[in-house]
Design an enzyme around this catalytic site. Structure first.
Site, PDB file in Angstrom:
ATOM      1  N   ASP A  46      11.159  -3.101  -8.302  1.00 45.97           N
ATOM      2  CA  ASP A  46      10.594  -2.800  -9.616  1.00 45.97           C
ATOM      3  C   ASP A  46      11.760  -2.694 -10.605  1.00 45.97           C
ATOM      4  OD1 ASP A  46       8.804  -2.253 -11.578  1.00 45.97           O
ATOM      5  OD2 ASP A  46       8.123  -0.336 -10.777  1.00 45.97           O
ATOM      6  N   ASP A  99       8.089  -4.733 -18.168  1.00 40.49           N
ATOM      7  CA  ASP A  99       6.837  -4.835 -18.909  1.00 40.49           C
ATOM      8  C   ASP A  99       6.443  -3.450 -19.417  1.00 40.49           C
ATOM      9  OD1 ASP A  99       6.387  -3.929 -16.274  1.00 40.49           O
ATOM     10  OD2 ASP A  99       4.251  -4.396 -16.451  1.00 40.49           O
ATOM     11  N   ALA A 158      -0.515  -0.733 -14.326  1.00 40.74           N
ATOM     12  CA  ALA A 158      -1.081   0.448 -14.985  1.00 40.74           C
ATOM     13  C   ALA A 158      -2.491   0.785 -14.515  1.00 40.74           C
ATOM     14  CB  ALA A 158      -1.039   0.281 -16.510  1.00 40.74           C
ATOM     15  N   CYS A 207      -8.081  10.981  14.076  1.00 38.89           N
ATOM     16  CA  CYS A 207      -7.212   9.810  14.147  1.00 38.89           C
ATOM     17  C   CYS A 207      -6.644   9.709  15.554  1.00 38.89           C
ATOM     18  CB  CYS A 207      -6.092   9.977  13.118  1.00 38.89           C
ATOM     19  SG  CYS A 207      -4.861   8.655  13.159  1.00 38.89           S
ATOM     20  N   CYS A 224      -3.675   7.852  16.093  1.00 38.64           N
ATOM     21  CA  CYS A 224      -2.336   7.282  15.988  1.00 38.64           C
ATOM     22  C   CYS A 224      -1.375   8.057  16.891  1.00 38.64           C
ATOM     23  CB  CYS A 224      -1.876   7.259  14.527  1.00 38.64           C
ATOM     24  SG  CYS A 224      -1.201   8.822  13.925  1.00 38.64           S
ATOM     25  N   CYS A 254      -1.063  11.661  15.928  1.00 39.65           N
ATOM     26  CA  CYS A 254      -2.247  12.524  16.073  1.00 39.65           C
ATOM     27  C   CYS A 254      -2.673  12.692  17.529  1.00 39.65           C
ATOM     28  CB  CYS A 254      -3.394  11.974  15.220  1.00 39.65           C
ATOM     29  SG  CYS A 254      -2.992  12.033  13.458  1.00 39.65           S
TER      30      CYS A 254
END
Lengths: 500, 500
Positions: A93, A128, A196, A279, A281, A284
């Site tokens: 960015d 921008d 935005a 979860c 994962c 978890c």
């Protein structure tokens, strides 16, 4: 034609694509999630993002690096890839966020793009102006003009193989977003961030987000890779992909973790409120909620960030699989039930049915009717358009199941809510192979009636008889007067009822 | 009062409970999933089920053990717990399934219960008759009588600390299920399996399943721990728990794995069709679909079984967390969008709103309006019942936002679809703190109108003025004629409009 982006598969306006990033020497499969790396605070190392989470691309901020003497020097010295230890693609960015937050930054588009090029960025970004929602139109137009100048400046910088973003602004004015999309598409820039939208997502204005994206998409070509800038909550990936977004970036995984927040596809939970971890994962399944709460601050932040990344990449896999299976809208239906604002988002999406219908594949897996909203899906609209092109002559029975006693028909068509009538020869074609509930709702009946009306309008010489299974008044009143209607319940099975 | 089962928390008719299993010396938290162990083919070892998946209870088949000489001897010799290497609670089935499949078995209830006791079963099962769906009523009644005799026999066997199941049959006759539930509850047996629902689930008849469970629940006391026998697909856990089921058993995890099938909360996938793994479990984060496909048969079966178990236990955690958070119906809303048959199931559930309303907590987290179905939730029904007890006298304005110009009112109430009117003092009470979409639907407006009608009917002397934001005709026609209606759009903000 943008030859660095190829679309491999699609569903609704969503697609699986390949973004070739020449400077990195990699091809990124989209939809892709770009974890945000704050060069000052690395919660999960880029090397682990690549090896354990499968991240092919990440995003960091060149302006932060530019402003920090040590980072600036190191980045110029060894390059971003070595500095971050990441072999995939790196997008940077430009400082636009800082511009929006603090009102002023110290670099121009030319300067920051040159710097991005010098540090080895693979996809750079001009400066921008991220115009917030709801500003006066005049401000949105004025700032858009500045953004468009920045895109012109960006075109003039020699950036070699580096791809360059062409942000699309325009606040909450869909027509400005469309104009901005068209202007961006006409440059020779490469990737199209819709900018935005974070304030919209933060205030749960998913319907406005949909309208903004739909506007931008109208201006952009279908082959434009689209980045929903700042969108990192897995709850809205399916919705955004269905609109045609290809890239997402997530700072949420780390920011939320720092704040003790636990992401799910149904929303955000506070770790302190969880008695169970919903979860599977690796984090978890190896920790209890109490263990997570007991971890020291840094450790807890890392564990939550890893969970947040897992659930985000998992949802991205689910979205991609849904595109492959042709049931992305079925996934959107489900996510629409995670919050009333997501329902608003889905309802807004369905207001763009005509636009979606142009990209939606003609044939796919199996249409599931899952709510009254399903009646407004692009496939139903397309079927009604197709009715206008079908011949029906003589006396035609349109029936949900039985044949009225004693009558003779030149043809018998089936009727299935929400689609309405179709010749039997089409029974095995998408979407008429749909799975529909037994407990049909009003919206489905009414849409079926619209189909009957459409067919009757296109065939004014034909005598239609509609045998229905007890439609509500609100549906029957949409059936034209010259269509004879009778309820199937009055057809005796002993006297000629036929199962279709 | 059954003192081995305590309810700790509840939502809709679902609850978090503690089932004390004295013979095992453990307390099982419900809702609980009992993995089915086939003593001849162990896909995932019971020790791993306990340590890695958190299984507190499992189920195996005492009839298979009884019939196999080696297993029979070993079980009598070392006991089930040592034979299976499992410290949690062990439930055993009796051979009823084999009876239903093959028409005949070689043991009686007395014999098999004694055998179960002898091998160390913690929760035993008599030989009931699993009457299939849709049989003639006479058959259902006759077989139910046999099942009820089996329960009497079971009461006569001295089973010490072993808990004993009292299965509830009755085919697809809700009144027979209710009668069977009442008879079972009146025994001194302990746990209440609702039997023979597997054929309903296999043919996706979730609405009939709901009606069957609702029937049984009407007969059973609220303190009865209920086992939905043979229900092991995570897609329907939320729906079944919302109906009041506490125990589930899954052979699906292993059977499906053997067949190359991959469970998700949205349905079942074939491994061969997956390009992406929509899951973060330890198996799915360490394997690609190609790697799973390339594994040899035994290994693939184990890997898929482990994934299937992870996703099942994960959903159970999600369901429990939803009960704690008071948003179980929000989860059911989401699961209702996984298949049209699940939508039928949810719509069937809402037909039992009166029954659910009696168990649903008066106050919980936050009501999310997520579909037209939400208008029929028990909380809306209860609010309308409450309207009948509220005083409204004189001239009362019911308004969605503005105050009509120049008028004087004795009181001003708010109106929020789908609830309808309420005094401002209740604004901060559940469910009136609801999150509702901006894009209000017809069902919400109509239900709000029902609320107005209810209030007006209970207060015939009061003059009501309804200021609405543009209700559809189908809602306005439900408002009684003596209620004055006006659209808020006609109220000028300069002249007395007030934001409420």
């Amino acid at each position: 034609m943008r030859d660095h982006f190829e679309i491999r598969d699609g569903d609704v306006a969503g697609r699986i694509g390949e973004l070739t990033v020449p400077r990195a020497g990699v091809t990124v499969e989209t939809p892709a999630l770009l974890p945000v790396i704050n060069p000052n605070i690395v919660t999960v190392s880029p090397a682990r993002l690549e090896s354990e989470f499968g991240a092919q691309i990440l995003i960091t901020n060149s302006y932060i690096i530019h402003k920090n003497d040590d980072l600036h020097e190191e980045a110029l010295d060894v390059g971003l890839h070595e500095m971050l230890d990441f072999d995939g693609a790196i997008m940077t960015d430009s400082g636009s966020f800082q511009l929006a937050e603090y009102g002023d930054i110290t670099v121009t588009t030319r300067e920051i793009l040159q710097f991005q090029y010098d540090i080895g960025t693979d996809i750079g970004t001009p400066v921008d102006i991220p115009t917030p929602p709801d500003v006066p139109r005049e401000q949105a137009e004025r700032e858009l003009a500045v953004t468009e100048e920045a895109l012109q400046d960006a075109e003039d910088v020699d950036t070699g193989e580096m791809l360059v973003n062409a942000p699309v602004q325009g606040s909450t004015y869909p027509d400005l977003r469309e104009e901005a999309g068209r202007a961006a598409y006409e440059t020779d820039l490469d990737v199209f961030p819709i900018g935005a939208v974070v304030p919209l997502m933060n205030s749960y204005r998913y319907d406005d987000m949909v309208d903004v994206v739909a506007g931008a998409k109208r201006g952009l070509g279908r082959d434009a890779p689209i980045h929903l800038f700042g969108a990192g909550h897995p709850m809205m990936f399916a919705l955004a992909v269905a609109m045609g977004c290809d890239l997402f970036d997530s700072a949420a995984y780390a920011l939320y973790a720092r704040d003790g927040r636990y992401l799910t596809v149904r929303g955000t939970e506070h770790l302190e409120d969880l008695d169970y971890l919903p979860c599977s994962c690796p984090i978890c399944t190896s920790h209890s909620p109490d263990e997570l709460r007991a971890a020291d601050e840094t450790e807890q932040e890392r564990l939550l960030a890893e969970h947040n990344l897992h659930v985000s990449f998992e949802e991205l896999h689910r979205v991609k699989q849904a595109i492959r299976s042709g049931n992305l809208l079925e996934l959107v239906e489900e996510r629409a039930r995670s919050h009333p604002a997501m329902l608003d988002g889905y309802r807004a999406l369905l207001e763009h049915t005509d636009q979606l219908e142009r990209e939606d594949p003609v044939s796919k897996g199996s249409f599931f009717y899952l709510s009254e909203e399903s009646a407004f899906r692009p496939e139903v609209r397309r079927h009604h358009d197709r009715l206008a092109r079908l011949d029906a002559t003589g006396t035609v029975l349109l029936t949900q199941g039985g044949t009225p006693k004693g009558d003779q028909f030149d043809a018998t068509w089936r009727v299935v809510p929400p689609f309405g009538p179709f010749p039997r020869a089409l029974s095995e074609t998408y979407p008429l192979t749909a799975e529909v509930p037994d407990r049909t709702d009003r919206a489905a009946y009414e849409m079926a009636a619209e189909g009957v009306a459409r067919l009757a309008a296109e065939n004014p010489e034909t005598a239609f008889v509609l045998a229905h299974d007890g439609w509500p008044e609100s549906a029957l009143e949409r059936v034209p007067d010259d269509v004879t209607t009778e309820s199937i319940h009055s057809v005796s099975p002993e006297n000629g009822e036929e199962t279709v």
